[in-house]
Design an enzyme around this catalytic site. Structure first.
Site, short mmCIF file in Angstrom:
data_model
loop_
_atom_site.label_atom_id
_atom_site.label_comp_id
_atom_site.label_asym_id
_atom_site.label_seq_id
_atom_site.Cartn_x
_atom_site.Cartn_y
_atom_site.Cartn_z
N ASP A 191 0.86 -1.19 0.00
CA ASP A 191 0.00 0.00 0.00
C ASP A 191 0.89 1.23 0.00
O ASP A 191 1.72 1.41 0.90
CB ASP A 191 -0.91 0.01 1.23
N GLU A 283 -1.97 -1.33 -5.84
CA GLU A 283 -3.23 -0.78 -6.32
C GLU A 283 -3.04 -0.13 -7.68
O GLU A 283 -1.99 0.45 -7.96
CB GLU A 283 -3.75 0.27 -5.34
N ASP A 378 -2.81 1.58 7.06
CA ASP A 378 -2.03 1.23 5.87
C ASP A 378 -1.73 -0.27 5.83
O ASP A 378 -1.74 -0.89 4.76
CB ASP A 378 -0.73 2.03 5.83
#
Length: 414
Positions: A191, A283, A378
């Site tokens: 992340d 992502e 996170d």
């Protein structure tokens, strides 16, 4: 497989050599602008042939004598780069080429033929290269270069680039390497954030200190205030004073050092991740959309504009897009793989029970409103990113799992 890399080295130029390269850089930029004006003369839909464009730049070099400062091969490379830019535009990979500004564009000159460079190593920290119309130039030998000395590979060309810290040469190299075997390392979710630069699903978070040191911050602030005072004394339409130009150069040098410091951390961190993990999941972020201004319009003004501007600066300062680019090619060279998953909901979903609720996240703390699992926000997002890829980790290696099964990780709740 053939592996292509670029190696940046700092040039040590004399005053005359630097002046010659400056002339070549201005000629290359002017060649691009003249070519763009000729190309756009018939509209955006005009698609002249490469032969017609080549004849146009040859005629320009005859009509404008100072364009001859640029070597003929470098002029041909300007044409090839320009045509490639249009092909990228037509295929939807980039926007249309534009004119290059004298102030905002970066000065660059290509040396397309590697055999003309004659790269040799003179001592432990000094090398030498032959640059067309400049002569033999020494450069800082900060590491081995494929194709030079006993290093396997070959130098295919170079590019001379000027940044606020001076002139540098980028050697383009090609090395034949065997196809790497599949990386047997574990899979990990990453992340990308601001509080934690790279939060990993296994807890091995990657962080860094402030890019700008306290004394550098104070000096940069003084320079920016000085530039503002000098700019107020500048009258519209008059050329920029030498004092203001020198102040701008000092500001650019300070920011260039920060950029180089960030790039060094990114290279070292991504190399470490590529060597340790076989599959890295991130992502699929649309960073350009995320950092849009919140000002809005006159009819619909934005809210929290200053806060959003500060958030945008922090996101751009992390350069998350470049981190993913570095990870992609470093993983491929080591037999690893980079996967991208949709970003929607990863920060609002509980990694333990799968319950999704925006109220579960409170700043950097995540407390599930359903199962009461608590941890760092996170770290929770990194677990969700790994789960979204459908991978299960069993000691070493990673394998796909069927629908309805939850990925297993070794991450514990904080």
């Amino acid at each position: 497989m053939k592996v292509n890399h670029g190696y940046v080295r700092r040039l040590s130029l004399t005053h005359d050599q630097a002046a010659t390269l400056e002339d070549q850089g201005h000629a290359a930029r002017a060649m691009w602008n003249l070519l763009h004006a000729w190309w756009m003369w018939g509209g955006k839909n005009r698609r002249p042939s490469l032969k017609q464009a080549d004849e146009a730049i040859r005629q320009a070099r005859k009509d404008i004598p100072w364009l001859a400062d640029l070597p003929a091969q470098a002029a041909q490379q300007v044409l090839k780069t320009y045509v490639r830019a249009w092909k990228n535009c037509w295929e939807g990979r980039a926007s249309a080429p534009e004119f290059k500004s004298r102030v905002r564009s970066r000065m660059a000159v290509d040396v397309p033929q590697g055999r003309d460079l004659g790269v040799v190593r003179l001592s432990r920290h000094v090398g030498q290269v032959r640059i067309p119309k400049v002569g033999m130039v020494k450069f800082r030998w900060s590491g081995p270069i494929p194709g030079v000395g006993r290093e396997p590979g070959r130098v295919t060309g170079a590019r001379l680039v000027k940044d606020p810290l001076g002139w540098h040469i980028v050697f383009r190299t090609e090395v034949d390497k065997p196809t790497p075997a599949q990386h047997r390392g574990p899979a990990v979710g990453v992340d990308r954030g601001i509080t934690v630069a790279l939060a990993l699903s296994d807890g091995n978070d990657q962080t860094h200190g402030a890019w700008v040191r306290p004394k550098e911050t104070a000096r940069l602030l003084r320079l920016e205030r000085k530039a503002a005072r000098q700019k107020r004394a500048h009258r519209r339409g008059e050329p920029t004073s030498n004092r203001l130009r020198r102040t701008y150069d000092l500001i650019a040098k300070a920011r260039a050092k920060v950029k180089r410091r960030r790039g060094d951390w990114q290279h070292k961190t991504t190399t470490s991740l590529a060597e340790r993990y076989g599959i890295v999941v991130v992502e699929d972020l649309r960073i350009r959309n995320m950092v849009r201004s919140a000002k809005g319009t006159v009819e619909l003004p934005g809210v929290n504009v200053r806060q959003k501007a500060g958030l945008n600066r922090s996101m751009l300062n992390e350069a998350h897009g470049r981190t993913v680019e570095l990870l992609a090619y470093k993983l491929a060279e080591r037999g690893g793989q980079l996967l991208k998953v949709p970003a929607a909901g990863t920060s609002q979903t509980c990694s333990a029970c799968g319950h999704r609720d925006p109220a579960s996240r409170k700043g950097v703390v995540f407390v599930c409103t359903s199962c009461r699992w608590a941890g760092h926000a996170d770290s929770n997002a990194a677990l969700n990113i790994l789960n979204a890829a459908g991978l299960a980790v069993y000691g070493r290696g990673a394998e796909a799992i069927g629908p309805g099964r939850e990925a297993l990780t070794t991450r514990c709740a904080a």
